[in-house]
Write a protein that holds these residues in place. Structure first.
Motif, PDB file in Angstrom:
ATOM      1  N   GLN A 237       0.807  -1.216   0.000  1.00 21.54           N
ATOM      2  CA  GLN A 237       0.000   0.000   0.000  1.00 21.54           C
ATOM      3  C   GLN A 237       0.846   1.274   0.000  1.00 21.54           C
ATOM      4  O   GLN A 237       0.537   2.231  -0.721  1.00 21.54           O
ATOM      5  CB  GLN A 237      -0.918   0.019   1.215  1.00 21.54           C
ATOM      6  N   TYR A 238       1.915   1.309   0.788  1.00 18.83           N
ATOM      7  CA  TYR A 238       2.676   2.547   0.959  1.00 18.83           C
ATOM      8  C   TYR A 238       4.125   2.473   0.470  1.00 18.83           C
ATOM      9  O   TYR A 238       4.794   3.506   0.412  1.00 18.83           O
ATOM     10  CB  TYR A 238       2.671   2.955   2.439  1.00 18.83           C
ATOM     11  N   GLY A 239       4.625   1.288   0.156  1.00 16.97           N
ATOM     12  CA  GLY A 239       6.027   1.184  -0.212  1.00 16.97           C
ATOM     13  C   GLY A 239       6.903   1.619   0.944  1.00 16.97           C
ATOM     14  O   GLY A 239       6.700   1.220   2.088  1.00 16.97           O
ATOM     15  N   TRP A 240       7.877   2.487   0.661  1.00 14.50           N
ATOM     16  CA  TRP A 240       8.779   2.977   1.710  1.00 14.50           C
ATOM     17  C   TRP A 240       8.308   4.303   2.288  1.00 14.50           C
ATOM     18  O   TRP A 240       8.995   4.888   3.130  1.00 14.50           O
ATOM     19  CB  TRP A 240      10.201   3.136   1.162  1.00 14.50           C
ATOM     20  N   LYS A 241       7.157   4.787   1.858  1.00 16.38           N
ATOM     21  CA  LYS A 241       6.635   6.063   2.351  1.00 16.38           C
ATOM     22  C   LYS A 241       5.953   5.888   3.710  1.00 16.38           C
ATOM     23  O   LYS A 241       5.575   4.783   4.096  1.00 16.38           O
ATOM     24  CB  LYS A 241       5.635   6.641   1.348  1.00 16.38           C
ATOM     25  N   SER A 242       5.754   7.001   4.400  1.00 12.63           N
ATOM     26  CA  SER A 242       5.059   6.979   5.687  1.00 12.63           C
ATOM     27  C   SER A 242       3.558   6.887   5.481  1.00 12.63           C
ATOM     28  O   SER A 242       3.014   7.402   4.489  1.00 12.63           O
ATOM     29  CB  SER A 242       5.389   8.246   6.483  1.00 12.63           C
ATOM     30  N   GLY A 243       2.886   6.239   6.427  1.00  9.63           N
ATOM     31  CA  GLY A 243       1.437   6.127   6.413  1.00  9.63           C
ATOM     32  C   GLY A 243       0.885   6.368   7.803  1.00  9.63           C
ATOM     33  O   GLY A 243       1.632   6.376   8.797  1.00  9.63           O
ATOM     34  N   PRO A 244      -0.431   6.567   7.918  1.00  6.77           N
ATOM     35  CA  PRO A 244      -1.044   6.880   9.214  1.00  6.77           C
ATOM     36  C   PRO A 244      -0.893   5.737  10.217  1.00  6.77           C
ATOM     37  O   PRO A 244      -1.077   4.562   9.872  1.00  6.77           O
ATOM     38  CB  PRO A 244      -2.523   7.113   8.866  1.00  6.77           C
ATOM     39  N   PHE A 245      -0.573   6.095  11.464  1.00  5.94           N
ATOM     40  CA  PHE A 245      -0.433   5.092  12.514  1.00  5.94           C
ATOM     41  C   PHE A 245      -1.730   4.315  12.715  1.00  5.94           C
ATOM     42  O   PHE A 245      -1.710   3.108  12.948  1.00  5.94           O
ATOM     43  CB  PHE A 245      -0.022   5.765  13.838  1.00  5.94           C
TER      44      PHE A 245
ATOM     45  N   GLU B 100       9.731   2.123  11.564  1.00  2.00           N
ATOM     46  CA  GLU B 100       9.879   3.348  12.344  1.00  2.00           C
ATOM     47  C   GLU B 100       8.497   3.919  12.606  1.00  2.00           C
ATOM     48  O   GLU B 100       7.719   4.130  11.670  1.00  2.00           O
ATOM     49  CB  GLU B 100      10.733   4.344  11.563  1.00  2.00           C
ATOM     50  N   ALA B 101       8.156   4.148  13.882  1.00  6.86           N
ATOM     51  CA  ALA B 101       6.833   4.659  14.245  1.00  6.86           C
ATOM     52  C   ALA B 101       7.005   5.855  15.173  1.00  6.86           C
ATOM     53  O   ALA B 101       7.743   5.784  16.162  1.00  6.86           O
ATOM     54  CB  ALA B 101       6.007   3.577  14.922  1.00  6.86           C
ATOM     55  N   GLY B 102       6.313   6.941  14.848  1.00  6.23           N
ATOM     56  CA  GLY B 102       6.387   8.135  15.690  1.00  6.23           C
ATOM     57  C   GLY B 102       5.672   9.291  15.039  1.00  6.23           C
ATOM     58  O   GLY B 102       5.564   9.371  13.798  1.00  6.23           O
ATOM     59  N   GLY B 103       5.117  10.195  15.873  1.00  4.47           N
ATOM     60  CA  GLY B 103       4.420  11.356  15.342  1.00  4.47           C
ATOM     61  C   GLY B 103       3.185  11.008  14.546  1.00  4.47           C
ATOM     62  O   GLY B 103       2.814  11.727  13.615  1.00  4.47           O
ATOM     63  N   GLY B 104       2.564   9.890  14.886  1.00  8.44           N
ATOM     64  CA  GLY B 104       1.354   9.491  14.170  1.00  8.44           C
ATOM     65  C   GLY B 104       1.608   8.894  12.802  1.00  8.44           C
ATOM     66  O   GLY B 104       0.683   8.692  12.022  1.00  8.44           O
ATOM     67  N   LYS B 105       2.882   8.581  12.485  1.00  4.97           N
ATOM     68  CA  LYS B 105       3.240   8.026  11.186  1.00  4.97           C
ATOM     69  C   LYS B 105       4.025   6.727  11.358  1.00  4.97           C
ATOM     70  O   LYS B 105       4.704   6.520  12.364  1.00  4.97           O
ATOM     71  CB  LYS B 105       4.094   9.017  10.383  1.00  4.97           C
ATOM     72  N   VAL B 106       3.929   5.882  10.364  1.00  6.29           N
ATOM     73  CA  VAL B 106       4.627   4.590  10.357  1.00  6.29           C
ATOM     74  C   VAL B 106       5.336   4.443   9.022  1.00  6.29           C
ATOM     75  O   VAL B 106       4.773   4.754   7.960  1.00  6.29           O
ATOM     76  CB  VAL B 106       3.633   3.425  10.563  1.00  6.29           C
TER      77      VAL B 106
END
Length: 457
Positions: free
Chosen positions: A313-321, A345-351
């Motif tokens: 779904q997201y590849g290496w990009k950040s997505g919503p936690f 990596e998880a933090g700031g509402g992003k994964v």
């Protein structure tokens, strides 16, 4: 005409000079196994009779890939001026004859549909002639290098491949199998910077028995589910010392066992009694490949299933936690747990999934209490790229039980990257599989000598 590569002086000492090219030809002739004198003749493939009771191997035109007759005009006009007195029959026309060339060129036939019909009918006649005349004790082998992996439900962008297969089957052939054959150089102009096929594919064909029966769509699907896994395992696992088929070639090669089932019957009938098309058969074959390589197939742990689904779904990009949390729960794991495994990596509402270059050096799986296949795979890729096959083999020796899942996941991720047009990401997985046999050999030499190779192959 704009050249996309430099052309060296043929009288210099640089690459491409005449002397080095001549040396290549001389070296080949020294090693060539054939001793008898050969001969060349030109006939219409649809009407020729020289293949009667012969063993036939042919490399037919590739739909609309290359217009050889048009390209030949560039050379023909100059050759004609010099050689017409010597070969008057060969140079009787002002330009190269083009009307009979068996390619799907719309401007010659008025429309794309008419060009496709011309190609199908002409190819069917030529192949039927081969099927009728070829020696019955030997298969006919047909080279073809047209990617079919883009065949999807509802649409297709590989018309040439489907049309060609349709012609082969309608001509009376059954496809016994497909053999990838390494024929393409990565340095050729069409392959530079692209995710081009590494091989041509040889269709192995025999004449279909006259008494062939018809089966239903459901029976065809049952046979696919029963026979495809074993065939795919032989391809991606390698056999008798052979290297596994590279992911870039798998979609093409895997149609062999699927189309062998389809083409051995007079027809595969849909519920309404209509004949299943090659397009629909390829969709089912591709679905069987996807199901076999899917992380849901049971070969993968929950963390890996989560990573694969998130990557799709997201590849290496950040997505919503929040989305990651829901997906992790569905897979039977947690975002914190996956992050603790060192792949996320998880933090700031992003994964975000970590790239292989971000993985730590010196990783030892025997000291890691949570090692998903996803993590092991990307450590293997890092080790291969930075330290080579022997180092990757040393790492595999510390986790030999993960050999099979590692390969299967590499094929799956390659497929996802190719569909998304991520050639650079796909290359990493393809290169790992390409080096797999050497990695396994190295793992046994440095890690567990004397054990059978069968576990990892």
């Amino acid at each position: 005409m704009t050249w996309n590569y430099a052309e060296g002086n043929v009288f210099s000492n640089s690459t491409g000079n005449f002397e080095s090219l001549l040396a290549w030809v001389f070296k080949f002739l020294q090693q060539a196994p054939s001793k008898p004198v050969g001969f060349v003749a030109q006939y219409d493939a649809a009407t020729q009779s020289i293949s009667k009771d012969k063993v036939v191997s042919t490399d037919p035109p590739y739909y609309d890939n290359i217009g050889f007759a048009d390209l030949s005009d560039f050379f023909y006009v100059w050759l004609r001026r010099a050689l017409r007195p010597v070969f008057p029959e060969l140079f009787a026309t002002l330009a190269v004859p083009k009307a009979e060339e068996l390619v799907a060129t719309p401007y010659r036939h008025g429309s794309k549909e008419k060009a496709e019909r011309f190609f199908l009918e002409g190819m069917k006649k030529a192949l039927h002639n081969l099927a009728e005349q070829a020696h019955p004790a030997f298969p006919v082998t047909i080279y073809y290098a047209f990617k079919q992996s883009e065949t999807k439900e509802g649409s297709t962008t590989s018309t040439g491949w489907e049309t060609f297969l349709e012609a082969v089957i309608q001509a009376g052939f059954t496809i016994d199998g497909t053999w990838p054959l390494r024929t393409e150089r990565s340095a050729r102009s069409i392959g530079i910077g692209t995710n081009a096929l590494a091989s041509s594919v040889v269709l192995v064909c025999r004449r279909r028995p006259a008494q062939a029966e018809s089966i239903s769509r459901k029976e065809f699907q049952r046979q696919l589910r029963r026979e495809m896994p074993e065939a795919l395992e032989a391809m991606i696992g390698g056999s008798e010392g052979a290297s596994p088929i590279a992911p870039v070639d798998l979609a093409q090669a895997a149609i062999g066992p699927g189309m062998a089932i389809y083409s051995q019957y007079e027809a595969v009938l849909n519920q309404d009694g209509s004949r299943m098309t090659v397009h629909d058969a390829l969709i089912l074959v591709n679905r069987a490949i996807t199901e076999y390589l899917s992380p849901e197939s049971g070969s993968f742990d929950a963390d890996t299933q989560f990573c694969a689904a998130w990557f799709e779904q997201y590849g290496w990009k950040s997505g919503p936690f929040g989305e990651a949390d829901v997906l992790a729960r569905a897979k039977g794991t947690s975002v914190d747990g996956v992050a603790g495994a060192g792949v996320l990596e998880a933090g700031g509402g992003k994964v975000r999934l970590l790239r292989w270059k971000e993985y730590p050096q010196g990783w030892d799986p025997t000291r890691d209490d949570r090692t998903p296949v996803w993590e092991a795979l990307h450590h293997m890729i890092r080790r291969l790229n930075e330290e080579g096959e022997t180092a990757a083999g040393e790492l595999l020796a510390r986790m030999p039980e993960k050999g099979e899942p590692l390969r299967q996941l590499a094929y799956h991720l390659y497929t996802l990257c190719e569909r998304a047009g991520k050639a650079e990401d796909a290359r990493a997985y393809n290169e790992l599989i390409g080096a797999w046999h050497a990695i396994v050999t190295a793992s046994h030499e440095v890690g567990h000598k004397g054990e059978s190779l069968e576990l990892d192959l």
